[in-house]
Scaffold this active site. Sequence first.
Site, PDB file in Angstrom:
ATOM      1  CB  CYS A  54       7.272   1.393   3.580  1.00 55.61           C
ATOM      2  SG  CYS A  54       7.974  -0.229   3.019  1.00 55.61           S
TER       3      CYS A  54
ATOM      4  NE  ARG B 150      -3.302  -6.239   7.232  1.00 58.29           N
ATOM      5  CZ  ARG B 150      -2.765  -6.420   8.413  1.00 58.29           C
ATOM      6  NH1 ARG B 150      -2.033  -7.373   8.846  1.00 58.29           N
ATOM      7  NH2 ARG B 150      -3.132  -5.502   9.572  1.00 58.29           N
TER       8      ARG B 150
HETATM    9  C1  FMN Z   1       1.295  -6.440   1.161  1.00 59.33           C
HETATM   10  C2  FMN Z   1       1.109  -5.050   1.797  1.00 59.33           C
HETATM   11  C3  FMN Z   1       1.772  -3.996   1.089  1.00 59.33           C
HETATM   12  C4  FMN Z   1       1.788  -2.549   1.645  1.00 59.33           C
HETATM   13  N1  FMN Z   1       2.294  -1.758   0.750  1.00 59.33           N
HETATM   14  C5  FMN Z   1       2.066  -0.273   1.186  1.00 59.33           C
HETATM   15  C6  FMN Z   1       2.373   0.861   0.255  1.00 59.33           C
HETATM   16  O1  FMN Z   1       2.920   0.673  -0.867  1.00 59.33           O
HETATM   17  N2  FMN Z   1       2.362   2.118   1.004  1.00 59.33           N
HETATM   18  C7  FMN Z   1       1.660   2.175   2.055  1.00 59.33           C
HETATM   19  O2  FMN Z   1       1.640   3.443   2.616  1.00 59.33           O
HETATM   20  N3  FMN Z   1       1.319   1.276   3.006  1.00 59.33           N
HETATM   21  C8  FMN Z   1       1.643  -0.081   2.401  1.00 59.33           C
HETATM   22  N4  FMN Z   1       1.169  -0.995   3.274  1.00 59.33           N
HETATM   23  C9  FMN Z   1       0.381  -0.900   4.665  1.00 59.33           C
HETATM   24  C10 FMN Z   1      -0.952  -0.681   4.389  1.00 59.33           C
HETATM   25  O3  FMN Z   1      -1.387   0.404   3.583  1.00 59.33           O
HETATM   26  C11 FMN Z   1      -1.780  -0.484   5.887  1.00 59.33           C
HETATM   27  O4  FMN Z   1      -1.221   0.756   6.422  1.00 59.33           O
HETATM   28  C12 FMN Z   1      -1.741  -1.723   6.548  1.00 59.33           C
HETATM   29  O5  FMN Z   1      -1.854  -2.728   5.956  1.00 59.33           O
HETATM   30  C13 FMN Z   1      -2.605  -1.609   7.849  1.00 59.33           C
HETATM   31  O6  FMN Z   1      -3.801  -1.736   7.498  1.00 59.33           O
HETATM   32  P1  FMN Z   1      -4.745  -2.869   7.366  1.00 59.33           P
HETATM   33  O7  FMN Z   1      -4.815  -3.368   8.903  1.00 59.33           O
HETATM   34  O8  FMN Z   1      -6.154  -2.337   7.028  1.00 59.33           O
HETATM   35  O9  FMN Z   1      -4.330  -3.890   6.216  1.00 59.33           O
HETATM   36  C14 FMN Z   1       1.110  -2.349   2.588  1.00 59.33           C
HETATM   37  C15 FMN Z   1       0.689  -3.509   3.549  1.00 59.33           C
HETATM   38  C16 FMN Z   1       0.612  -5.059   2.953  1.00 59.33           C
HETATM   39  C17 FMN Z   1      -0.063  -5.915   3.923  1.00 59.33           C
END
Ligand code: FMN
Length: 343
Positions: free
Chosen positions: A120, A245
């Site tokens: 995070c 996402r």
């Molecule tokens: C709105 C939002 C909230 C997120 N909350 C968490 C979370 O609670 N725990 C976590 O490990 N990653 C969290 N992430 C990161 C995502 O799990 C992921 O690692 C990141 O979005 C990249 O992956 P993607 O490109 O497929 O979205 C969050 C990302 C976003 C955009």
Amino acid sequence: MSLKIGDTFLPHGLMLAPMAGVTDRTFRRICRSHGAEYTVSEMVSAKALCYEQKAKRKESAASPSAALAAIFEEDQPMAIQIFGHEPEFMREAAQMLESGEYRGCISNTRPVAIDINMGCPVRKVTSNGEGSALMKDPALAGRIVREVVDAVKLPVTAKIRAGWDASSVNAVEVAKILEDSGASAICVHARTRNQFYSPGVDLGVIEAVKRAVSIPVIGNGDVYTVADAKYMFERTGCDGIMIGRGATGNPWIFGEIIAALEGKEYVSPTNEERIAQALTQLEVMIRERGERAGFAEGKKHMAWYVTGMRGSAAARNEIMCAPSPDEVKGIFERLLSEQTEEV
Ligand SMILES: Cc1cc2nc3c(=O)[nH]c(=O)nc-3n(C[C@H](O)[C@H](O)[C@H](O)COP(=O)(O)O)c2cc1C
């Protein structure tokens, strides 16, 4: 392209990434119904969960951390993710989540794993030395994993980033320490903390971690299409993929990737099916959280579902400003009629 965490087998290694404020129970279940083989709770503060046990309040009072950690049979297989920087709180929270014996627990089953958040990027979290700040202290990250591994029977996994910033990319070092500390799998979000969520991931980092450890490695970052998923598997050799996402407004992505991996034909949902799924999600969110909170939280999902449709940019703005679910339904109907005219 398959993966085992403890006793949980994921035939294609496809997981829904945890996203606080997005991947709630309703959305997780929808993704499961469209092929996600594993989900993770939104992050739960280990310290808050522990403190909620001690707070002087009525038994019936709201327990926000316990609500975030709630897990039911139909959610399985699902991990619960905790964050924190104090090994003792992490241990205590993990034990509570494993046993289900804690104040405010409404779960009727136990998670299949405990996941530890080391990714995070939010200042409120990192300023306490938590989330991705643990990338700056690999020894502490290892101690936390060891403490939790020793405290519970469940497999313990971790979700890390490439590093803190461009000058300190240390995912390989951290991953090795976590493996030595007993982690059962590692998810690598291939960006540094300082990149937050900006476009572009360094798949070389996932590849390097995969080469360095023998536990399963899950790649994460910017998977929006079948081609992205295939490329991540091929380029990095990772055992599984976590999609965040790319699943919002498009929970079908999991089924589409599975079809591609199995060489099967895939039929994309029609716009009508997309809207029907959106409305079902909104209905369930309202039923579970009440009209006000369910609608407020649900609107962004509704806006995501229209992505790619003609006139979607204006419709998204209208949805975000809509005062009621009926208004959103009206926007959807108008949008659908505009798509039909095009054919
Ligand atoms: C709105 C939002 C909230 C997120 N909350 C968490 C979370 O609670 N725990 C976590 O490990 N990653 C969290 N992430 C990161 C995502 O799990 C992921 O690692 C990141 O979005 C990249 O992956 P993607 O490109 O497929 O979205 C969050 C990302 C976003 C955009």
